[in-house]
Motif scaffolding. Structure first.
Motif, PDB file in Angstrom:
ATOM      1  N   THR A 106       0.832  -1.199   0.000  1.00 42.46           N
ATOM      2  CA  THR A 106       0.000   0.000   0.000  1.00 42.46           C
ATOM      3  C   THR A 106       0.868   1.250   0.000  1.00 42.46           C
ATOM      4  O   THR A 106       0.597   2.222  -0.720  1.00 42.46           O
ATOM      5  CB  THR A 106      -0.934   0.003   1.227  1.00 42.46           C
ATOM      6  N   ILE A 107       1.933   1.236   0.804  1.00 41.39           N
ATOM      7  CA  ILE A 107       2.859   2.374   0.843  1.00 41.39           C
ATOM      8  C   ILE A 107       3.449   2.615  -0.550  1.00 41.39           C
ATOM      9  O   ILE A 107       3.536   3.755  -1.022  1.00 41.39           O
ATOM     10  CB  ILE A 107       3.978   2.133   1.878  1.00 41.39           C
ATOM     11  N   ALA A 108       3.853   1.527  -1.218  1.00 36.94           N
ATOM     12  CA  ALA A 108       4.423   1.653  -2.566  1.00 36.94           C
ATOM     13  C   ALA A 108       3.401   2.219  -3.549  1.00 36.94           C
ATOM     14  O   ALA A 108       3.700   3.140  -4.318  1.00 36.94           O
ATOM     15  CB  ALA A 108       4.916   0.285  -3.049  1.00 36.94           C
ATOM     16  N   MET A 230     -16.326  -4.213  -5.433  1.00 39.33           N
ATOM     17  CA  MET A 230     -15.965  -3.857  -4.062  1.00 39.33           C
ATOM     18  C   MET A 230     -14.478  -4.013  -3.768  1.00 39.33           C
ATOM     19  O   MET A 230     -14.004  -3.506  -2.749  1.00 39.33           O
ATOM     20  CB  MET A 230     -16.795  -4.683  -3.083  1.00 39.33           C
ATOM     21  N   VAL A 231     -13.750  -4.697  -4.654  1.00 42.56           N
ATOM     22  CA  VAL A 231     -12.295  -4.779  -4.462  1.00 42.56           C
ATOM     23  C   VAL A 231     -11.717  -3.364  -4.400  1.00 42.56           C
ATOM     24  O   VAL A 231     -10.914  -3.026  -3.525  1.00 42.56           O
ATOM     25  CB  VAL A 231     -11.623  -5.604  -5.582  1.00 42.56           C
ATOM     26  N   GLY A 232     -12.156  -2.505  -5.323  1.00 46.13           N
ATOM     27  CA  GLY A 232     -11.653  -1.130  -5.361  1.00 46.13           C
ATOM     28  C   GLY A 232     -12.130  -0.297  -4.187  1.00 46.13           C
ATOM     29  O   GLY A 232     -11.345   0.420  -3.560  1.00 46.13           O
ATOM     30  N   SER A 233     -13.421  -0.396  -3.860  1.00 46.16           N
ATOM     31  CA  SER A 233     -13.949   0.430  -2.767  1.00 46.16           C
ATOM     32  C   SER A 233     -13.407  -0.021  -1.416  1.00 46.16           C
ATOM     33  O   SER A 233     -13.151   0.809  -0.526  1.00 46.16           O
ATOM     34  CB  SER A 233     -15.484   0.403  -2.756  1.00 46.16           C
ATOM     35  N   ILE A 234     -13.190  -1.326  -1.261  1.00 42.42           N
ATOM     36  CA  ILE A 234     -12.624  -1.819   0.010  1.00 42.42           C
ATOM     37  C   ILE A 234     -11.190  -1.352   0.165  1.00 42.42           C
ATOM     38  O   ILE A 234     -10.770  -0.910   1.244  1.00 42.42           O
ATOM     39  CB  ILE A 234     -12.740  -3.358   0.101  1.00 42.42           C
ATOM     40  N   PHE A 235     -10.399  -1.396  -0.935  1.00 44.46           N
ATOM     41  CA  PHE A 235      -9.024  -0.929  -0.822  1.00 44.46           C
ATOM     42  C   PHE A 235      -8.935   0.571  -0.603  1.00 44.46           C
ATOM     43  O   PHE A 235      -7.959   1.070  -0.033  1.00 44.46           O
ATOM     44  CB  PHE A 235      -8.190  -1.348  -2.029  1.00 44.46           C
ATOM     45  N   LEU A 381      -0.175  -6.738  -6.603  1.00 42.68           N
ATOM     46  CA  LEU A 381      -0.096  -7.334  -5.274  1.00 42.68           C
ATOM     47  C   LEU A 381      -1.265  -6.905  -4.404  1.00 42.68           C
ATOM     48  O   LEU A 381      -1.841  -7.711  -3.674  1.00 42.68           O
ATOM     49  CB  LEU A 381       1.233  -6.947  -4.602  1.00 42.68           C
ATOM     50  N   LEU A 382      -1.631  -5.641  -4.508  1.00 42.88           N
ATOM     51  CA  LEU A 382      -2.745  -5.152  -3.702  1.00 42.88           C
ATOM     52  C   LEU A 382      -4.049  -5.839  -4.089  1.00 42.88           C
ATOM     53  O   LEU A 382      -4.851  -6.203  -3.237  1.00 42.88           O
ATOM     54  CB  LEU A 382      -2.889  -3.635  -3.859  1.00 42.88           C
ATOM     55  N   ASP A 383      -4.266  -6.015  -5.388  1.00 46.42           N
ATOM     56  CA  ASP A 383      -5.474  -6.716  -5.836  1.00 46.42           C
ATOM     57  C   ASP A 383      -5.471  -8.163  -5.339  1.00 46.42           C
ATOM     58  O   ASP A 383      -6.482  -8.678  -4.862  1.00 46.42           O
ATOM     59  CB  ASP A 383      -5.562  -6.706  -7.367  1.00 46.42           C
TER      60      ASP A 383
END
Length: 477
Positions: A106-108, A230-235, A381-383
């Motif tokens: 997430t930082i990256a 929701m993958v996008g909204s949750i992240f 990786l985030l996905d």
């Protein structure tokens, strides 16, 4: 020469805690992910519904975490809750996933988002330019700038919690006011014909391609589309739990952590939903779905402010992402610190420097995040880890039920709101989300489970080493 400190200094109040929650949540997601959500659901009603469902889940989880934060008001947060509810292995698997990709990835991603929007003002740092190559990997100025910002924020936070606190509180207030201003100006610039067109047949769920073509879903596939959306909204809504990691530095943590979780998630949910309603007031759905590089906020800002809109949004996102990364960097290192205290991480990460912060933990987090910046795979990786993130949320909230039986007489200065109904609803929604991802987005699940699974042999190696050290100490005594 000053000696290292032995304990954290409680210096953060309720406002600071709330700003850490809100500031860690708001990065670049709200400016971008609505394009993908719109392509999946194809209608204004369902676009807003996805954000409302996510907001409800986030607030439900946050107020449930309040009980756990009151029971265990110490550094480490979710890692501690999982360890106490289940066993050290489950806690470690969370901590490992957190270090390997959740926090560092997430930082990256947030760092690179900062660089991408800086390029609007300074094209020399564009992600489309190539500075040099390492084998098959091309390194852009955007990646280098993102690493520089991560190093800078790590250095600032290594100098003490007060430095990070000032940046976090100041930038979060600025970005909340900026987002509020954008929403207000958006509604003032709303166009009746666009609003009417977007909200006619607002609940017609279908896929909307960038070229304007429409594909209708069968019932089961429709549920999969909502889960994928929701993958996008949750992240865009994760990282609220970061405030629990720094419990050792919060004044009156038994009260203030629970309150900051509720207030921070409520503020962000209201802003996220309002921002998306505003998008539908100034942009046709087709333009939301086909926004260049998914930059919905840029398109909306151009519609509101004209050509200057691009620069308005660029500055807003630079402030937003810089502040977001400060919160992520500040809080993440406290998890590794607590793991090290349990003998499950590098020994040095369990030490505080002369400024009473875990300096070594901050710097190894910086190194991993910087490597993910260079890999160019941070977004993937985030996905991939979205499944694992929600699984750990569900397990943590299920832990409230377990601890009510395991520790019935433990002090609970703050009890989960509407227990057992609200925590149970969150668990059901979280499980439904995970099941739908297993069925319709199995790639996310496989890679997420692989990342978490690698932690199992690492745990037993670390645990074995810890036992050997304990035996050695016993023999010496």
């Amino acid at each position: 020469m000053q000696e290292n400190q032995s304990s954290f200094k409680p210096t953060l109040g309720l406002l600071d805690g709330t700003m850490i929650v809100a500031g860690s949540m708001i990065g670049s997601g709200i400016f971008i992910v609505s394009a993908d959500i719109t392509r999946n659901v194809g209608s204004s009603g369902w676009l807003i519904a996805v954000w409302l469902i996510t907001g409800f889940m986030t607030i439900a989880a946050a107020v449930s975490y309040g009980e756990l934060s009151g029971m265990f008001p110490k550094a480490g947060g979710q890692y501690v809750y999982l360890k106490e509810s289940y066993n050290p292995l489950i806690g470690f698997l969370y901590g490992w996933s957190f270090f390997a990709v959740i926090q560092t990835g997430t930082i990256a991603a947030v760092g690179v988002a900062f660089s991408k929007f800086t390029a609007y003002l300074f094209p020399q740092v564009s992600e489309d330019l190539v500075l040099f190559t390492i084998g098959k990997i091309s390194i852009s100025p955007a990646q280098i700038l993102s690493i520089i910002t991560i190093i800078l924020l790590t250095y600032i936070n290594s100098r003490g919690i007060k430095n990070g606190k000032i940046i976090q509180t100041t930038l979060t207030i600025i970005k909340l006011l900026s987002l509020f201003g954008l929403i207000v100006f958006g509604f003032l610039a709303a166009k009746g014909d666009i609003w009417h067109a977007n909200w006619t047949n607002a609940w017609d769920l279908h896929a909307l391609s960038p070229d304007g073509s429409v594909s209708h879903y069968a019932i089961a596939a429709a549920l999969g589309a909502i889960a994928a959306s929701m993958v996008g909204s949750i992240f865009s809504s994760v990282a609220w739990e970061n405030v629990t990691f720094i419990a050792g530095e919060i004044k009156n943590p038994k009260r203030n952590i629970g309150l900051s979780l509720f207030l921070g998630t409520l503020i962000v949910t209201i802003i996220y939903v309002a921002a998306n309603v505003m998008y539908t007031a100034v942009l046709p759905l087709q333009e939301i779905a086909s926004a260049e590089k998914d930059r919905v906020a840029v398109a909306a800002s151009n519609a509101i402010f004209g050509n200057a809109g691009t620069y308005v949004i660029a500055i807003m996102i630079m402030i937003s992402t810089f502040g977001c990364n400060n919160g992520l960097i500040l809080s993440g290192a406290r998890v590794y610190y607590t793991m090290a205290k349990d003998g499950l991480f590098f020994k040095q990460t369990g030490e505080l420097n002369k400024n009473a912060v875990p300096g070594f933990a901050l710097w190894i987090q910086c190194i991993v995040a910087s490597l993910l910046c260079l890999s160019g795979k941070y977004g993937d990786l985030l996905d991939m880890v979205s499944f694992v993130v929600v699984v750990f949320y569900v397990l943590t909230i299920l832990g409230i039920f377990i601890l009510r039986k395991k520790m019935p007489n433990a002090e609970r200065p703050y009890k989960a709101f509407l227990y057992p109904v609200l925590p149970a609803i969150y668990i059901l929604l979280g499980v439904a989300f995970c099941v739908l991802l297993v069925i319709y987005k199995s790639t996310y699940v496989k890679w997420g489970l692989l990342i978490a699974g690698i932690g199992i042999p690492i745990y037993y190696l670390a645990h074995g080493g810890k036992k050997k050290e304990q035996k050695k100490l016993k023999a010496q005594s």
